[in-house]
Design a protein around this motif. Structure first.
Motif, PDB file in Angstrom:
ATOM      1  N   ALA A 181       0.935  -0.936  -0.129  1.00  0.00           N
ATOM      2  CA  ALA A 181      -0.150   0.149   0.275  1.00  0.00           C
ATOM      3  C   ALA A 181       0.808   1.753  -0.111  1.00  0.00           C
ATOM      4  O   ALA A 181       0.716   2.478  -0.350  1.00  0.00           O
ATOM      5  CB  ALA A 181      -1.199  -0.114   1.305  1.00  0.00           C
ATOM      6  N   THR A 184       1.324   2.470  -3.278  1.00  0.00           N
ATOM      7  CA  THR A 184       0.446   3.079  -4.576  1.00  0.00           C
ATOM      8  C   THR A 184       0.718   5.069  -4.519  1.00  0.00           C
ATOM      9  O   THR A 184      -0.117   5.388  -5.048  1.00  0.00           O
ATOM     10  CB  THR A 184      -0.723   2.744  -3.595  1.00  0.00           C
ATOM     11  OG1 THR A 184      -1.389   3.114  -2.138  1.00  0.00           O
ATOM     12  CG2 THR A 184      -0.829   1.354  -3.905  1.00  0.00           C
ATOM     13  N   ARG A 186      -0.404   8.816  -3.931  1.00  0.00           N
ATOM     14  CA  ARG A 186      -0.603   9.567  -3.764  1.00  0.00           C
ATOM     15  C   ARG A 186      -1.560   8.896  -2.189  1.00  0.00           C
ATOM     16  O   ARG A 186      -1.904   9.564  -0.915  1.00  0.00           O
ATOM     17  CB  ARG A 186      -1.624  10.769  -4.077  1.00  0.00           C
ATOM     18  CG  ARG A 186      -2.539   9.585  -5.072  1.00  0.00           C
ATOM     19  CD  ARG A 186      -3.192  10.489  -6.113  1.00  0.00           C
ATOM     20  NE  ARG A 186      -3.872  11.876  -5.812  1.00  0.00           N
ATOM     21  CZ  ARG A 186      -4.959  12.743  -6.062  1.00  0.00           C
ATOM     22  NH1 ARG A 186      -4.851  12.763  -6.534  1.00  0.00           N
ATOM     23  NH2 ARG A 186      -5.165  13.575  -5.328  1.00  0.00           N
ATOM     24  N   TRP A 187      -2.375   7.435  -2.465  1.00  0.00           N
ATOM     25  CA  TRP A 187      -3.176   6.894  -1.491  1.00  0.00           C
ATOM     26  C   TRP A 187      -3.036   6.011  -1.049  1.00  0.00           C
ATOM     27  O   TRP A 187      -3.069   5.480  -0.069  1.00  0.00           O
ATOM     28  CB  TRP A 187      -3.669   6.344  -2.452  1.00  0.00           C
ATOM     29  CG  TRP A 187      -4.603   6.543  -3.900  1.00  0.00           C
ATOM     30  CD1 TRP A 187      -4.417   7.003  -5.455  1.00  0.00           C
ATOM     31  CD2 TRP A 187      -6.069   7.435  -3.312  1.00  0.00           C
ATOM     32  NE1 TRP A 187      -5.209   7.631  -5.575  1.00  0.00           N
ATOM     33  CE2 TRP A 187      -6.113   7.892  -4.993  1.00  0.00           C
ATOM     34  CE3 TRP A 187      -6.860   8.255  -2.065  1.00  0.00           C
ATOM     35  CZ2 TRP A 187      -7.305   8.755  -4.209  1.00  0.00           C
ATOM     36  CZ3 TRP A 187      -7.227   8.447  -2.745  1.00  0.00           C
ATOM     37  CH2 TRP A 187      -7.840   9.294  -3.571  1.00  0.00           C
ATOM     38  N   SER A 189      -0.436   6.511   1.951  1.00  0.00           N
ATOM     39  CA  SER A 189      -1.003   6.575   3.903  1.00  0.00           C
ATOM     40  C   SER A 189      -3.010   6.212   3.918  1.00  0.00           C
ATOM     41  O   SER A 189      -2.936   5.467   4.739  1.00  0.00           O
ATOM     42  CB  SER A 189      -0.733   7.984   4.012  1.00  0.00           C
ATOM     43  OG  SER A 189      -1.272   9.172   3.260  1.00  0.00           O
ATOM     44  N   LEU A 190      -3.874   6.011   2.603  1.00  0.00           N
ATOM     45  CA  LEU A 190      -5.086   6.234   3.350  1.00  0.00           C
ATOM     46  C   LEU A 190      -5.175   4.572   3.037  1.00  0.00           C
ATOM     47  O   LEU A 190      -5.907   3.777   4.534  1.00  0.00           O
ATOM     48  CB  LEU A 190      -5.971   6.710   2.499  1.00  0.00           C
ATOM     49  CG  LEU A 190      -6.798   7.295   3.030  1.00  0.00           C
ATOM     50  CD1 LEU A 190      -7.949   7.532   4.019  1.00  0.00           C
ATOM     51  CD2 LEU A 190      -8.079   7.341   1.566  1.00  0.00           C
ATOM     52  N   LEU A 191      -4.577   3.653   2.314  1.00  0.00           N
ATOM     53  CA  LEU A 191      -4.613   2.518   2.240  1.00  0.00           C
ATOM     54  C   LEU A 191      -3.580   1.549   3.216  1.00  0.00           C
ATOM     55  O   LEU A 191      -4.165   0.337   3.591  1.00  0.00           O
ATOM     56  CB  LEU A 191      -3.795   1.405   0.557  1.00  0.00           C
ATOM     57  CG  LEU A 191      -4.954   2.298  -0.386  1.00  0.00           C
ATOM     58  CD1 LEU A 191      -4.326   2.280  -1.630  1.00  0.00           C
ATOM     59  CD2 LEU A 191      -6.230   1.494  -0.056  1.00  0.00           C
ATOM     60  N   LEU A 232     -10.255   5.183   9.191  1.00  0.00           N
ATOM     61  CA  LEU A 232     -10.146   6.284   7.684  1.00  0.00           C
ATOM     62  C   LEU A 232     -10.395   7.492   8.066  1.00  0.00           C
ATOM     63  O   LEU A 232      -9.868   8.874   7.805  1.00  0.00           O
ATOM     64  CB  LEU A 232     -10.946   5.878   6.353  1.00  0.00           C
ATOM     65  CG  LEU A 232     -10.212   4.641   5.848  1.00  0.00           C
ATOM     66  CD1 LEU A 232     -10.705   3.967   4.305  1.00  0.00           C
ATOM     67  CD2 LEU A 232      -8.740   4.673   5.624  1.00  0.00           C
TER      68      LEU A 232
END
Length: 233
Positions: A181, A184, A186-187, A189-191, A232
């Motif tokens: 994760a 990936t 820009r995503w 930290s969210l993933l 999240l």
């Protein structure tokens, strides 16, 4: 000093509906040590009569998480390049865990209505050889789960398309899920936050191995559905 160190966790335990003095210690161990020490502490409390199985089940959603050293140093600093981001990820998963446990306790009714008085059971004096042997056996079991599911996650990452491989790894093993994760863009930290929330099948099976049969773990399984959107957010 465990009772003194656990004082800040007493209001959290009461918020979940568990008033036993042992509950705060279980939450403290989960906060600093992560899911395996927390599950072991809950299991020992049930075996010694300090908690009922239902009370221990109610605590698990709040303390089955990744420890601060893994989240802050491994995920935050090493994978995402920011220890500060690791701190935020750790606080997000811990806060979501406490909220999930409290909500499930409210929805599930009063724990005290079905809890029976805890009666300590007689135990044999601790011996160093027994402690080392038991710890070694438990460690080997947990490492077996990590190795098996990490191999599956690595294979999925190689065979499946990039996006599908990441989500498959997140469902299988938390370290592999965070690793993929974090790449990936820009995503990332969210993933990683999502992977830490799901924890993966490996962690859930490790907790099942540690805990006694009378603990159903149903609140822990249900809490994953609440924990993901809360962490999240």
């Amino acid at each position: 000093a465990s009772d003194l160190l656990a004082v800040p966790f007493r209001p959290l335990a009461r918020g979940i509906g568990v008033h036993s003095p042992c509950a705060a210690r279980v939450l403290m161990i989960g906060f600093f040590g992560g899911f395996a020490p927390a599950a072991n502490a809950a299991a020992q409390a049930v075996r010694t009569g300090q908690l009922t199985a239902r009370e221990a089940d109610a605590l698990l959603p709040a303390c089955v998480c990744s420890g601060p050293s893994f989240v802050i140093l491994a995920v935050g600093q090493s994978m995402l390049g920011s220890a500060e981001l690791g701190v935020l990820l750790f606080l997000a998963q811990v806060a979501a865990g406490y909220l999930s446990a409290a909500l499930l306790a409210r929805l599930g009714g009063t724990l005290g209505s079905m809890a029976h008085p805890a009666v300590p059971t007689a135990s044999q004096p601790l011996r160093l050889d027994g402690i080392i042997a038991q710890a070694s056996q438990t460690y080997l079991k947990l490492c077996g789960f990590v190795l098996f599911f990490r191999m599956l996650a690595a294979g999925a990452g190689e065979v499946l398309p990039s996006g599908a491989g990441v989500f498959c790894a997140m469902l299988l093993e938390v370290c592999s899920g965070c690793d993929l994760a974090s790449r990936t863009g820009r995503w990332g930290s969210l993933l990683c936050c999502a992977a830490l929330s799901v924890q993966g099948l490996s962690v859930l099976l490790q907790v099942r191995t540690i805990c006694p049969p009378e603990m159903t773990l149903r609140p822990l399984y249900r809490s994953r559905l609440l924990h993901l959107p809360l962490s999240l957010a």
